[in-house]
Design a protein around this motif. Structure first.
Motif, PDB file in Angstrom:
ATOM      1  N   GLU A  24       0.834  -1.007   0.107  1.00  0.00           N
ATOM      2  CA  GLU A  24      -0.028  -0.127   0.032  1.00  0.00           C
ATOM      3  C   GLU A  24       1.127   1.144   0.113  1.00  0.00           C
ATOM      4  OE1 GLU A  24      -3.149   0.837   2.692  1.00  0.00           O
ATOM      5  OE2 GLU A  24      -4.270  -1.078   2.230  1.00  0.00           O
ATOM      6  N   TRP A  48       0.737   5.723   0.281  1.00  0.00           N
ATOM      7  CA  TRP A  48      -0.122   6.753   0.518  1.00  0.00           C
ATOM      8  C   TRP A  48       0.699   7.891   0.407  1.00  0.00           C
ATOM      9  CZ3 TRP A  48      -5.211   6.382   1.371  1.00  0.00           C
ATOM     10  CH2 TRP A  48      -5.772   5.130   2.003  1.00  0.00           C
ATOM     11  N   TRP A 102      -2.717   3.615  -2.950  1.00  0.00           N
ATOM     12  CA  TRP A 102      -2.953   2.570  -3.935  1.00  0.00           C
ATOM     13  C   TRP A 102      -2.694   1.233  -3.023  1.00  0.00           C
ATOM     14  CZ3 TRP A 102      -0.068   6.893  -4.526  1.00  0.00           C
ATOM     15  CH2 TRP A 102      -0.601   7.931  -5.635  1.00  0.00           C
ATOM     16  N   GLU A 125      -6.152  -1.453  -5.963  1.00  0.00           N
ATOM     17  CA  GLU A 125      -7.447  -0.537  -5.450  1.00  0.00           C
ATOM     18  C   GLU A 125      -6.726   0.623  -5.258  1.00  0.00           C
ATOM     19  OE1 GLU A 125      -8.925  -1.495  -1.546  1.00  0.00           O
ATOM     20  OE2 GLU A 125      -6.926  -2.161  -1.043  1.00  0.00           O
ATOM     21  N   LYS A 126      -7.570   1.519  -5.927  1.00  0.00           N
ATOM     22  CA  LYS A 126      -7.555   2.991  -5.615  1.00  0.00           C
ATOM     23  C   LYS A 126      -7.892   3.360  -4.338  1.00  0.00           C
ATOM     24  CE  LYS A 126      -8.072   3.332 -10.454  1.00  0.00           C
ATOM     25  NZ  LYS A 126      -8.883   3.702 -11.587  1.00  0.00           N
ATOM     26  N   LEU A 127      -7.379   4.119  -3.576  1.00  0.00           N
ATOM     27  CA  LEU A 127      -7.576   4.700  -2.109  1.00  0.00           C
ATOM     28  C   LEU A 127      -7.612   6.108  -2.083  1.00  0.00           C
ATOM     29  CD1 LEU A 127      -5.828   1.810  -0.322  1.00  0.00           C
ATOM     30  CD2 LEU A 127      -8.401   1.735  -0.841  1.00  0.00           C
ATOM     31  N   GLN A 128      -8.641   6.726  -1.219  1.00  0.00           N
ATOM     32  CA  GLN A 128      -8.343   8.110  -0.956  1.00  0.00           C
ATOM     33  C   GLN A 128      -9.067   8.113   0.547  1.00  0.00           C
ATOM     34  OE1 GLN A 128     -10.065  11.138  -3.710  1.00  0.00           O
ATOM     35  NE2 GLN A 128     -10.990   9.334  -4.799  1.00  0.00           N
ATOM     36  N   TYR A 164     -12.897   7.368   4.032  1.00  0.00           N
ATOM     37  CA  TYR A 164     -11.901   6.340   3.222  1.00  0.00           C
ATOM     38  C   TYR A 164     -12.720   6.165   2.214  1.00  0.00           C
ATOM     39  CZ  TYR A 164      -9.244   2.144   2.915  1.00  0.00           C
ATOM     40  OH  TYR A 164      -8.375   1.158   2.587  1.00  0.00           O
ATOM     41  N   ALA A 218     -12.727   3.550  -1.077  1.00  0.00           N
ATOM     42  CA  ALA A 218     -12.273   2.502  -1.989  1.00  0.00           C
ATOM     43  C   ALA A 218     -12.685   2.418  -3.225  1.00  0.00           C
ATOM     44  CB  ALA A 218     -12.331   1.015  -1.037  1.00  0.00           C
TER      45      ALA A 218
END
Length: 155
Positions: free
Chosen positions: A51, A53, A64, A77-80, A90, A92
């Motif tokens: 991962e 950040w 990511w 997976e795209k994360l924010q 959060y 996903a």
């Protein structure tokens, strides 16, 4: 006198807007420990998983998640983590879902956070807990729980 009250009202609104903005930024700053590259420790043999950040603004942190089998990418997976007028979320974005899924952050500290979306099929809850340079991410819901154990990679 009417002009004085109008000016006072304008100042109160401006102060309130600035206060809510800084509060959200401060909350996002509490997650600065998440910044960087994390290597998953409990991945199946023959696979690697990470991962990443990074902050991109006062209100957005991008992440990511990537899993590889050898040199082949098998999962992304795209994360924010975003701060907006409704709170801290959060987000996903994975292939299995038609749209990104928003999980509201319901608990936040210097060592972790918990977010929830009871309407989502799985997971309904995501928790990140920091202990030294170790990170435990747990996804759960409907009696099921999966732990992801990470170590922070040094630059």
């Amino acid at each position: 006198m009417k002009r004085f009250y109008s000016l006072l009202l304008l100042l109160v609104i401006a102060y309130s807007y600035g206060y809510t903005q800084s509060t959200g930024s401060e909350k996002l700053n509490q997650l600065s420990w998440l910044i960087g590259k994390w290597e998953r420790q409990n991945v199946k043999p023959g696979k690697t998983s990470h991962e990443y950040w990074e902050p991109v603004s006062d209100n957005i942190m991008l992440g990511w998640g990537v899993t590889l089998a050898g040199t082949d990418t098998i999962f992304v997976e795209k994360l924010q983590i975003i701060n907006n007028e409704e709170g801290l979320f959060y987000v996903a974005d994975v292939v299995e879902n038609a749209e990104p899924v928003y999980f509201k952050i319901v608990a936040l500290s210097e060592q972790g956070f918990v977010c929830e979306n009871p309407e989502h099929d799985f997971p309904k809850r995501i928790a990140y807990v920091l202990s030294g340079d170790q990170l435990k991410a747990t996804i759960s819901g409907d009696g099921k729980e999966i732990d992801f154990l990470f170590s922070k990679e040094t630059q």
